[in-house]
Motif scaffolding. Structure first.
Motif, short mmCIF file in Angstrom:
data_model
loop_
_atom_site.label_atom_id
_atom_site.label_comp_id
_atom_site.label_asym_id
_atom_site.label_seq_id
_atom_site.Cartn_x
_atom_site.Cartn_y
_atom_site.Cartn_z
N THR A 43 6.79 -4.05 10.79
CA THR A 43 5.70 -4.15 11.74
C THR A 43 6.27 -3.90 13.13
OG1 THR A 43 5.97 -6.54 11.91
CG2 THR A 43 4.36 -5.75 10.32
N LEU A 44 5.45 -3.41 14.02
CA LEU A 44 5.91 -3.08 15.36
C LEU A 44 5.51 -4.16 16.36
CD1 LEU A 44 4.88 0.71 15.54
CD2 LEU A 44 7.07 -0.28 14.82
N LYS A 45 6.41 -4.49 17.27
CA LYS A 45 6.06 -5.43 18.34
C LYS A 45 5.41 -4.68 19.49
CE LYS A 45 10.55 -5.35 20.63
NZ LYS A 45 11.68 -6.10 21.13
N ASP A 46 5.67 -3.38 19.58
CA ASP A 46 5.06 -2.52 20.59
C ASP A 46 5.20 -1.08 20.14
OD1 ASP A 46 7.72 -1.84 20.92
OD2 ASP A 46 7.90 -2.65 22.94
N HIS A 47 4.76 -0.13 20.93
CA HIS A 47 5.01 1.27 20.62
C HIS A 47 5.30 2.03 21.90
CE1 HIS A 47 0.67 1.66 21.51
NE2 HIS A 47 0.98 2.88 21.87
N ILE A 48 6.14 3.06 21.78
CA ILE A 48 6.48 3.89 22.93
C ILE A 48 5.81 5.26 22.86
CG2 ILE A 48 8.65 2.72 23.38
CD1 ILE A 48 10.05 5.06 21.95
N GLU A 67 3.44 -0.54 7.71
CA GLU A 67 2.10 -1.10 7.81
C GLU A 67 1.09 0.05 7.91
OE1 GLU A 67 -0.27 -4.32 10.60
OE2 GLU A 67 1.75 -3.73 11.11
N VAL A 68 0.10 0.04 7.05
CA VAL A 68 -0.94 1.07 7.04
C VAL A 68 -2.29 0.37 7.12
CG1 VAL A 68 -2.01 2.96 5.75
CG2 VAL A 68 0.47 2.62 5.64
N ASP A 69 -3.07 0.69 8.13
CA ASP A 69 -4.43 0.16 8.27
C ASP A 69 -5.39 1.29 8.00
OD1 ASP A 69 -3.61 -2.41 9.10
OD2 ASP A 69 -3.34 -1.70 11.16
N PRO A 98 0.80 -1.22 0.00
CA PRO A 98 0.00 0.00 0.00
C PRO A 98 0.83 1.27 0.00
CG PRO A 98 -0.86 -1.55 1.60
CD PRO A 98 0.42 -2.13 1.07
N THR A 99 1.94 1.30 0.76
CA THR A 99 2.73 2.53 0.81
C THR A 99 3.41 2.81 -0.52
OG1 THR A 99 4.53 1.27 1.77
CG2 THR A 99 3.16 2.57 3.26
N GLN A 100 3.78 1.77 -1.25
CA GLN A 100 4.37 1.98 -2.56
C GLN A 100 3.34 2.58 -3.50
OE1 GLN A 100 5.79 -2.16 -2.98
NE2 GLN A 100 7.62 -1.20 -3.83
N ALA A 101 2.13 2.01 -3.48
CA ALA A 101 1.09 2.47 -4.39
C ALA A 101 0.64 3.88 -4.06
CB ALA A 101 -0.10 1.51 -4.34
N CYS A 102 0.56 4.22 -2.78
CA CYS A 102 0.05 5.53 -2.39
C CYS A 102 1.10 6.62 -2.46
CB CYS A 102 -0.50 5.47 -0.96
SG CYS A 102 -1.91 4.39 -0.79
N LEU A 103 2.30 6.34 -2.03
CA LEU A 103 3.30 7.39 -1.91
C LEU A 103 4.32 7.41 -3.04
CD1 LEU A 103 4.06 7.25 1.90
CD2 LEU A 103 2.54 8.79 0.68
N ARG A 104 4.58 6.29 -3.65
CA ARG A 104 5.58 6.19 -4.71
C ARG A 104 6.89 6.88 -4.32
NH1 ARG A 104 5.14 3.70 -9.43
NH2 ARG A 104 6.19 5.41 -10.38
N PRO A 105 7.48 6.46 -3.17
CA PRO A 105 8.68 7.14 -2.71
C PRO A 105 9.89 6.78 -3.54
CG PRO A 105 8.22 5.29 -1.31
CD PRO A 105 7.07 5.39 -2.28
N PHE A 106 10.72 7.77 -3.77
CA PHE A 106 11.98 7.55 -4.46
C PHE A 106 13.04 8.37 -3.75
CE2 PHE A 106 10.23 5.25 -7.87
CZ PHE A 106 9.03 5.84 -8.19
N ILE A 107 13.80 7.76 -2.88
CA ILE A 107 14.90 8.48 -2.26
C ILE A 107 16.11 8.20 -3.14
CG2 ILE A 107 16.35 8.68 -0.23
CD1 ILE A 107 13.97 7.84 1.41
N ARG A 108 16.51 9.20 -3.88
CA ARG A 108 17.54 9.04 -4.89
C ARG A 108 18.95 9.21 -4.34
NH1 ARG A 108 14.99 7.42 -9.52
NH2 ARG A 108 13.15 8.64 -9.92
N HIS A 109 19.17 10.27 -3.61
CA HIS A 109 20.51 10.59 -3.16
C HIS A 109 20.46 11.14 -1.74
CE1 HIS A 109 22.08 10.37 -7.27
NE2 HIS A 109 20.99 11.02 -7.64
N VAL A 110 21.57 11.01 -1.07
CA VAL A 110 21.76 11.70 0.19
C VAL A 110 22.87 12.70 -0.05
CG1 VAL A 110 22.43 11.45 2.60
CG2 VAL A 110 21.09 9.66 1.52
#
Length: 177
Positions: free
Chosen positions: A37-42, A171-173, A3-15
């Motif tokens: 995925t997260l096992k917990d959250h802080i 993960e996006v719900d 889903p994140t690929q389809a929605c955001l189409r991120p391309f980090i090309r260079h630093v």
């Protein structure tokens, strides 16, 4: 496709490394692409958008609530009289990456290398090259100024949650509430 690929189409090309503007290839994480995925959250952050979509308003909740008017940029046909999601994303990413950079430098015993660093995030909104994909996509460039240690920059990119989300997936719900 995740889903994140389809929605955001991120391309980090260079630093971008150092004030001289050297470019270093971002680590190629495509072979490990999957979902984090997260096992917990802080901590969690909650925000709500309402009104006329990209011309509505957003509000965050928590320790220091924030409310902003949204507006399409003039370049995209809007009035430009408010913030836009890409600005907010760039602000969050640059702040997060700077923290990761300073942590990576400290872990390497070179804390002083990142003490005065600045991180510039540029978020591009545009049309995907894929002719079958409707809507918009994003491209991100991260510029690191004041720290020219490529290993520390790479370690920061590996550690930063924004970088991880864009290079490894997140993960996006989506659900009705």
């Amino acid at each position: 496709m995740y889903p994140t690929q389809a929605c955001l189409r991120p391309f980090i090309r260079h630093v971008m490394a150092g004030a001289a503007g050297r470019y270093v290839r971002a680590p190629n994480l495509q072979h490990r692409r999957g979902l984090i995925t997260l096992k917990d959250h802080i901590f969690f952050s909650k925000a709500t958008a309402e009104g006329a979509g990209r011309n509505g308003k957003v509000k965050s909740f928590g320790d220091a609530p924030l409310e902003l008017k949204l507006a399409m940029p003039k370049a995209a046909g809007g009035k430009g009289d408010g913030q836009n999601p890409e600005q907010l994303f760039a602000m969050g990413y640059s702040g997060c990456f700077l923290g990761a950079l300073q942590l990576a430098a400290a872990r390497a015993g070179k804390k002083e290398l990142a003490e005065n660093a600045k991180v510039h995030a540029t978020v591009f909104l545009g049309h995907p090259k894929d002719p079958d994909m409707e809507g918009f996509g994003l491209r991100v460039e991260i510029g690191v100024e004041g720290c020219d240690d490529d290993a520390i920059i790479a370690a920061a990119h590996e550690f930063c949650p924004y970088s991880r989300a864009l290079t490894r997936g997140v993960e996006v719900d989506v659900k009705k509430v």
